[in-house]
Design a protein around this motif. Structure first.
Motif, short mmCIF file in Angstrom:
data_model
loop_
_atom_site.label_atom_id
_atom_site.label_comp_id
_atom_site.label_asym_id
_atom_site.label_seq_id
_atom_site.Cartn_x
_atom_site.Cartn_y
_atom_site.Cartn_z
N UNK A 177 -88.36 9.84 28.12
CA UNK A 177 -86.90 9.74 28.18
C UNK A 177 -86.29 10.82 27.29
N UNK A 178 -85.31 11.57 27.83
CA UNK A 178 -84.61 12.60 27.06
C UNK A 178 -83.12 12.33 27.14
N UNK A 179 -82.49 12.26 25.99
CA UNK A 179 -81.04 12.07 25.91
C UNK A 179 -80.54 12.99 24.81
N UNK A 180 -79.88 14.09 25.20
CA UNK A 180 -79.49 15.09 24.21
C UNK A 180 -78.06 14.93 23.70
N UNK A 181 -77.46 13.78 23.86
CA UNK A 181 -76.09 13.60 23.38
C UNK A 181 -76.00 13.65 21.86
#
Length: 97
Positions: free
Chosen positions: A18-22
């Motif tokens: 899972x990638x979430x760059x926020x």
């Protein structure tokens, strides 16, 4: 694709990335973080596989003979695009100046 030969036991595995760059992306950018809008990306890759011998009760026992294998991979990705040129060209720019 190459896989291992079959086995007489049921085997499998599962995975998720899972990638979430926020939160992380503003600290990784080299530009001025005040004036740069960071692209919002949420990417979720997941899947798994399972395999074993073919068994049909009272009819066929595929031990050391026949095997089955199933694999699944999924991808869900959401992006908010950032305009490449966030300003409107002036009349001088349109004339090539």
């Amino acid at each position: 694709m190459a896989t291992r030969s079959g086995t007489n036991q049921l085997h499998g595995a599962a995975y998720e990335y899972n990638r979430d760059n926020t939160v992380v992306a503003p600290t990784r950018r080299r530009e001025d973080p005040v004036n740069v809008q960071v692209p919002h990306v949420i990417r979720n890759e997941f899947g798994g596989y399972v395999g074993g011998p073919v068994v049909i009760p009272h009819v066929y026992r595929g031990r050391d003979k026949t095997f089955w294998f199933f694999d699944y991979e999924g991808l869900r990705e959401h992006r908010r695009r950032v305009p490449q040129y966030p300003s409107v060209p002036t009349p001088a720019m349109w004339n090539g100046d």
